[in-house]
Write a protein that holds these residues in place. Sequence first.
Motif, PDB file in Angstrom:
ATOM      1  N   MET A  49       0.841  -1.195   0.000  1.00  0.00           N
ATOM      2  CA  MET A  49       0.000   0.000   0.000  1.00  0.00           C
ATOM      3  C   MET A  49       0.875   1.244   0.000  1.00  0.00           C
ATOM      4  O   MET A  49       1.806   1.358   0.785  1.00  0.00           O
ATOM      5  N   ILE A  50       0.570   2.175  -0.878  1.00  0.00           N
ATOM      6  CA  ILE A  50       1.320   3.432  -0.897  1.00  0.00           C
ATOM      7  C   ILE A  50       0.944   4.247   0.318  1.00  0.00           C
ATOM      8  O   ILE A  50      -0.228   4.423   0.627  1.00  0.00           O
ATOM      9  N   SER A  51       1.935   4.754   1.044  1.00  0.00           N
ATOM     10  CA  SER A  51       1.649   5.543   2.239  1.00  0.00           C
ATOM     11  C   SER A  51       1.109   6.910   1.859  1.00  0.00           C
ATOM     12  O   SER A  51       1.374   7.430   0.784  1.00  0.00           O
ATOM     13  N   THR A  52       0.360   7.502   2.775  1.00  0.00           N
ATOM     14  CA  THR A  52      -0.222   8.823   2.526  1.00  0.00           C
ATOM     15  C   THR A  52       0.841   9.895   2.501  1.00  0.00           C
ATOM     16  O   THR A  52       0.799  10.820   1.708  1.00  0.00           O
ATOM     17  N   THR A  76      -6.675  -4.857  -5.910  1.00  0.00           N
ATOM     18  CA  THR A  76      -7.959  -4.149  -5.893  1.00  0.00           C
ATOM     19  C   THR A  76      -8.136  -3.312  -4.638  1.00  0.00           C
ATOM     20  O   THR A  76      -8.649  -2.182  -4.696  1.00  0.00           O
ATOM     21  N   GLU A  77      -7.693  -3.843  -3.499  1.00  0.00           N
ATOM     22  CA  GLU A  77      -7.916  -3.125  -2.236  1.00  0.00           C
ATOM     23  C   GLU A  77      -7.147  -1.810  -2.156  1.00  0.00           C
ATOM     24  O   GLU A  77      -7.478  -0.945  -1.343  1.00  0.00           O
ATOM     25  N   LEU A  85     -11.872   4.763  -5.852  1.00  0.00           N
ATOM     26  CA  LEU A  85     -13.041   4.719  -6.732  1.00  0.00           C
ATOM     27  C   LEU A  85     -14.325   5.010  -5.964  1.00  0.00           C
ATOM     28  O   LEU A  85     -15.331   5.408  -6.551  1.00  0.00           O
ATOM     29  N   ALA A  86     -14.283   4.819  -4.649  1.00  0.00           N
ATOM     30  CA  ALA A  86     -15.460   5.075  -3.813  1.00  0.00           C
ATOM     31  C   ALA A  86     -15.587   6.550  -3.414  1.00  0.00           C
ATOM     32  O   ALA A  86     -16.586   6.925  -2.799  1.00  0.00           O
ATOM     33  N   LEU A 126      -7.292   5.293 -12.650  1.00  0.00           N
ATOM     34  CA  LEU A 126      -7.048   4.379 -11.533  1.00  0.00           C
ATOM     35  C   LEU A 126      -7.571   2.970 -11.821  1.00  0.00           C
ATOM     36  O   LEU A 126      -6.939   1.985 -11.426  1.00  0.00           O
ATOM     37  N   ARG A 127      -8.695   2.873 -12.504  1.00  0.00           N
ATOM     38  CA  ARG A 127      -9.222   1.534 -12.834  1.00  0.00           C
ATOM     39  C   ARG A 127      -8.229   0.733 -13.666  1.00  0.00           C
ATOM     40  O   ARG A 127      -8.138  -0.487 -13.551  1.00  0.00           O
ATOM     41  N   LYS A 128      -7.487   1.416 -14.508  1.00  0.00           N
ATOM     42  CA  LYS A 128      -6.501   0.746 -15.356  1.00  0.00           C
ATOM     43  C   LYS A 128      -5.282   0.269 -14.554  1.00  0.00           C
ATOM     44  O   LYS A 128      -4.454  -0.468 -15.083  1.00  0.00           O
TER      45      LYS A 128
END
Length: 255
Positions: A1-4, A229-230, A236-237, A249-251
């Motif tokens: 996960m990329i950090s904020t 996906t996570e 996307l939400a 982002l979907r790509k």
Amino acid sequence: MISTLPATAQSKPDFNQDLPLHIANLICVRAGKAMPFTREEMSAIDKAPIKAPVAVNFMGLATDEQADRKHHGGPLKAVHQLAPATYERINTEFGLKVRVGTLGENLTTEAVNGLPEMTESTVCIGDVFQYGGHFENGQDNSNNDSVQLSIVQPRRPCYKINDQIGQFTKVPNIAAWVSKQGISGWYFQVVRDGIIDADLPVYLVERPYPFATLETLWQLANSKEKYNTEVIEPWLAIECLEESWKVVLRKKIKG
């Protein structure tokens, strides 16, 4: 996960605190008029300081113009803010002296209370900022003139940045460099109409998506990698995130 945020910034003060939070002061408001530009086109990219209060509605500052309405302006690009640090980085990288206001921003702020500046690493998609007014015990005691703006997308640098800076000196493709660095500022949607002027306090009043910094969005968008996906689904939400960014982002989701 990329950090904020980068690891070096995790221990520093940030905007993830009790809200509303006085984070900055508005030091300059700018607007432009459509004028002859390069390639036989018109542009209002060069913004000049406004000396008096100006009305803001869903289309932006009342006195600001956009020559190319297809790609600039409109409700999802109503107001543009850019960190002054962008100019410092451009000038250092390319040995230039580009002045603040050259690249089309409407708002310039300055940090207060030991907090960081408003930059792509400290602001998030969905953040709502109030320009003006006064809060007491968390309640907004201002009149209805204070403006509220919500970040809905980063700005995508285009060739006009190259042409604008290129008027003064021959330079490489600065727009591509700015895009790669992810330091092109952001666009606001107007949440509440009002009046804006220099020297107003700036409050962060809502932060629904604290993970969604513009820095992280640019990292995802520019990456050649695919992600689980996570990693992508929370973006996307975000209902207010402009749709073209969701397409990108979907790509990035692993097939």
